[in-house]
Design a protein around this motif. Structure first.
Motif, PDB file in Angstrom:
ATOM      1  N   ASP A 230      10.752   4.110 -15.405  1.00 34.99           N
ATOM      2  CA  ASP A 230      11.416   3.226 -16.385  1.00 34.99           C
ATOM      3  C   ASP A 230      11.164   3.681 -17.816  1.00 34.99           C
ATOM      4  O   ASP A 230      10.857   2.876 -18.714  1.00 34.99           O
ATOM      5  CB  ASP A 230      10.938   1.780 -16.207  1.00 34.99           C
ATOM      6  N   ASN A 231      11.262   5.005 -18.021  1.00 34.90           N
ATOM      7  CA  ASN A 231      11.105   5.614 -19.347  1.00 34.90           C
ATOM      8  C   ASN A 231       9.693   5.483 -19.921  1.00 34.90           C
ATOM      9  O   ASN A 231       9.501   5.609 -21.138  1.00 34.90           O
ATOM     10  CB  ASN A 231      12.121   5.032 -20.345  1.00 34.90           C
ATOM     11  N   HIS A 232       8.719   5.227 -19.066  1.00 31.36           N
ATOM     12  CA  HIS A 232       7.323   5.171 -19.503  1.00 31.36           C
ATOM     13  C   HIS A 232       6.483   6.068 -18.586  1.00 31.36           C
ATOM     14  O   HIS A 232       6.710   6.111 -17.375  1.00 31.36           O
ATOM     15  CB  HIS A 232       6.775   3.741 -19.445  1.00 31.36           C
ATOM     16  N   TRP A 233       5.511   6.749 -19.188  1.00 31.44           N
ATOM     17  CA  TRP A 233       4.597   7.563 -18.395  1.00 31.44           C
ATOM     18  C   TRP A 233       3.505   6.677 -17.819  1.00 31.44           C
ATOM     19  O   TRP A 233       2.912   5.858 -18.523  1.00 31.44           O
ATOM     20  CB  TRP A 233       4.000   8.678 -19.243  1.00 31.44           C
ATOM     21  N   VAL A 234       3.244   6.855 -16.528  1.00 29.37           N
ATOM     22  CA  VAL A 234       2.257   6.044 -15.811  1.00 29.37           C
ATOM     23  C   VAL A 234       1.180   6.962 -15.250  1.00 29.37           C
ATOM     24  O   VAL A 234       1.486   7.951 -14.573  1.00 29.37           O
ATOM     25  CB  VAL A 234       2.915   5.246 -14.663  1.00 29.37           C
ATOM     26  N   ASP A 235      -0.081   6.655 -15.532  1.00 35.27           N
ATOM     27  CA  ASP A 235      -1.192   7.441 -14.979  1.00 35.27           C
ATOM     28  C   ASP A 235      -1.275   7.258 -13.469  1.00 35.27           C
ATOM     29  O   ASP A 235      -1.036   6.165 -12.945  1.00 35.27           O
ATOM     30  CB  ASP A 235      -2.518   7.007 -15.612  1.00 35.27           C
ATOM     31  N   VAL A 236      -1.632   8.351 -12.776  1.00 31.46           N
ATOM     32  CA  VAL A 236      -1.831   8.292 -11.323  1.00 31.46           C
ATOM     33  C   VAL A 236      -3.283   8.665 -11.049  1.00 31.46           C
ATOM     34  O   VAL A 236      -3.607   9.833 -10.837  1.00 31.46           O
ATOM     35  CB  VAL A 236      -0.877   9.259 -10.580  1.00 31.46           C
ATOM     36  N   PRO A 237      -4.181   7.684 -11.046  1.00 30.72           N
ATOM     37  CA  PRO A 237      -5.596   7.983 -10.797  1.00 30.72           C
ATOM     38  C   PRO A 237      -5.797   8.472  -9.372  1.00 30.72           C
ATOM     39  O   PRO A 237      -5.085   8.055  -8.449  1.00 30.72           O
ATOM     40  CB  PRO A 237      -6.293   6.634 -11.024  1.00 30.72           C
ATOM     41  N   ASN A 238      -6.758   9.359  -9.200  1.00 30.82           N
ATOM     42  CA  ASN A 238      -7.014   9.902  -7.875  1.00 30.82           C
ATOM     43  C   ASN A 238      -7.695   8.876  -6.990  1.00 30.82           C
ATOM     44  O   ASN A 238      -8.673   8.246  -7.377  1.00 30.82           O
ATOM     45  CB  ASN A 238      -7.895  11.153  -7.978  1.00 30.82           C
ATOM     46  N   ILE A 239      -7.165   8.683  -5.786  1.00 28.88           N
ATOM     47  CA  ILE A 239      -7.819   7.904  -4.747  1.00 28.88           C
ATOM     48  C   ILE A 239      -8.407   8.911  -3.773  1.00 28.88           C
ATOM     49  O   ILE A 239      -7.685   9.756  -3.234  1.00 28.88           O
ATOM     50  CB  ILE A 239      -6.818   6.976  -4.026  1.00 28.88           C
ATOM     51  N   GLN A 240      -9.709   8.838  -3.550  1.00 29.04           N
ATOM     52  CA  GLN A 240     -10.385   9.825  -2.719  1.00 29.04           C
ATOM     53  C   GLN A 240      -9.680  10.003  -1.375  1.00 29.04           C
ATOM     54  O   GLN A 240      -9.456   9.054  -0.634  1.00 29.04           O
ATOM     55  CB  GLN A 240     -11.833   9.399  -2.473  1.00 29.04           C
ATOM     56  N   GLY A 241      -9.286  11.255  -1.074  1.00 27.93           N
ATOM     57  CA  GLY A 241      -8.665  11.562   0.201  1.00 27.93           C
ATOM     58  C   GLY A 241      -7.189  11.243   0.279  1.00 27.93           C
ATOM     59  O   GLY A 241      -6.589  11.412   1.355  1.00 27.93           O
ATOM     60  N   SER A 242      -6.580  10.809  -0.809  1.00 29.74           N
ATOM     61  CA  SER A 242      -5.162  10.436  -0.784  1.00 29.74           C
ATOM     62  C   SER A 242      -4.269  11.601  -1.170  1.00 29.74           C
ATOM     63  O   SER A 242      -4.732  12.647  -1.633  1.00 29.74           O
ATOM     64  CB  SER A 242      -4.898   9.270  -1.743  1.00 29.74           C
ATOM     65  N   PHE A 243      -2.963  11.418  -0.978  1.00 29.89           N
ATOM     66  CA  PHE A 243      -1.957  12.347  -1.460  1.00 29.89           C
ATOM     67  C   PHE A 243      -0.949  11.604  -2.320  1.00 29.89           C
ATOM     68  O   PHE A 243      -0.707  10.410  -2.118  1.00 29.89           O
ATOM     69  CB  PHE A 243      -1.203  13.012  -0.300  1.00 29.89           C
ATOM     70  N   VAL A 244      -0.369  12.318  -3.273  1.00 22.97           N
ATOM     71  CA  VAL A 244       0.764  11.799  -4.028  1.00 22.97           C
ATOM     72  C   VAL A 244       2.017  12.416  -3.423  1.00 22.97           C
ATOM     73  O   VAL A 244       2.121  13.641  -3.322  1.00 22.97           O
ATOM     74  CB  VAL A 244       0.664  12.155  -5.530  1.00 22.97           C
ATOM     75  N   VAL A 245       2.949  11.576  -2.996  1.00 23.02           N
ATOM     76  CA  VAL A 245       4.161  12.041  -2.330  1.00 23.02           C
ATOM     77  C   VAL A 245       5.355  11.784  -3.259  1.00 23.02           C
ATOM     78  O   VAL A 245       5.560  10.662  -3.712  1.00 23.02           O
ATOM     79  CB  VAL A 245       4.380  11.330  -0.980  1.00 23.02           C
ATOM     80  N   ASN A 246       6.112  12.840  -3.525  1.00 23.97           N
ATOM     81  CA  ASN A 246       7.235  12.760  -4.450  1.00 23.97           C
ATOM     82  C   ASN A 246       8.510  13.251  -3.792  1.00 23.97           C
ATOM     83  O   ASN A 246       8.518  14.317  -3.156  1.00 23.97           O
ATOM     84  CB  ASN A 246       6.935  13.600  -5.701  1.00 23.97           C
ATOM     85  N   LEU A 247       9.576  12.486  -3.918  1.00 20.55           N
ATOM     86  CA  LEU A 247      10.876  12.869  -3.378  1.00 20.55           C
ATOM     87  C   LEU A 247      11.734  13.390  -4.505  1.00 20.55           C
ATOM     88  O   LEU A 247      11.852  12.763  -5.549  1.00 20.55           O
ATOM     89  CB  LEU A 247      11.544  11.673  -2.700  1.00 20.55           C
ATOM     90  N   TYR A 248      12.367  14.558  -4.296  1.00 20.81           N
ATOM     91  CA  TYR A 248      13.176  15.187  -5.346  1.00 20.81           C
ATOM     92  C   TYR A 248      14.360  14.309  -5.707  1.00 20.81           C
ATOM     93  O   TYR A 248      15.035  13.784  -4.842  1.00 20.81           O
ATOM     94  CB  TYR A 248      13.670  16.551  -4.861  1.00 20.81           C
TER      95      TYR A 248
END
Length: 248
Positions: A230-248
């Protein structure tokens, strides 16, 4: 052209001008701390009811964000940590050891987007193209070959799981995306951001859109990742053992 060694042991006290970002550049990356990226938990996926709930969560996350954090995905923490440690060992080698310019599948380089950026990014990267899910171990660097190969096997399994869930979220048969082979070839990238003597002047990676259909990202504990929502940058803090999944 002189090769600039970004290794934290290189002894640099000032960053070269090529890495210095204009002062106004950083204001665009101020984050919105009131919003958090969705987190999807795969625990209980074997249960039909829980699977339907996960598919609904995934659909909403992709419709509203295009990205989410994934936990309880089945990949052991020691496999992820081993991969990160192996790659750290690779990147901290002398520059001449990391020259893979003659390989068609493996590449070590820096600043791929320099021509489109105001300044160079403070990072190195190692990339490996894995065709048809076949890992050619002899191509990988010796220092991280074992841990990286093990990690990729698990990643292909996770990719298959996400392929099924995404197919179901689209209202298609569970094997639809697998049948059309839209995720058959994998592209592995390791971004390395060395300690910077003047971090207020440099940026590791510029804003960008991933070039692949699906990105599965493992972070370390340093942090710094942001996503645009929504036109704002959002921090993605690391969760131990997690993955960030992004769809193109």
């Amino acid at each position: 052209m002189e090769v600039i060694n970004l290794n934290e042991n290189s002894g640099l006290l000032k960053i070269p001008r090529i890495f210095i970002q204009p002062p106004e550049f950083f204001t665009k990356y101020s984050s919105n701390s009131n919003t958090t990226v969705p987190v999807i938990d795969l625990k209980g996926l074997d249960s039909d009811d829980r699977r339907r709930a996960i598919v609904d969560e995934l659909r909403r996350a992709f419709e509203t964000w295009g990205v989410f954090q994934l936990i309880n995905h089945g990949i052991p923490t020691d496999i992820i940590d081993g991969m990160l440690e192996g790659l750290k060992s690779f990147h901290e080698q002398p520059p001449e050891v990391k020259n893979y310019g003659n390989s068609q599948l493996l590449d070590f380089s820096t600043n791929a987007k320099l021509k489109r950026s105001t300044a160079a990014g403070w990072r190195d990267y190692l990339s490996y193209m894995c065709l048809d899910e076949q890992v050619e171990e002899e191509v990988l660097p010796q220092i991280c070959r074992k841990t990286l190969s093990e990690y990729m096997v698990y990643m292909f399994q996770l990719k298959d799981t996400l392929s099924e869930l995404l197919s179901e979220a689209l209202g298609l048969s569970r094997d639809y995306l697998a049948k059309i082979e839209c995720m058959k070839t994998g592209f592995f990238v390791s971004n390395y951001y060395p300690a910077c003597p003047e971090p207020d002047l440099a940026l590791g990676a510029h804003d960008h859109t991933d070039a692949f259909f699906l990105t599965i990202l493992a972070q370390d504990d340093v942090g710094g990742l942001q996503v645009l929502h929504d036109n704002h940058w959002v921090d993605v803090p690391n969760i131990q053992g997690s993955f960030v999944v992004n769809l193109y």
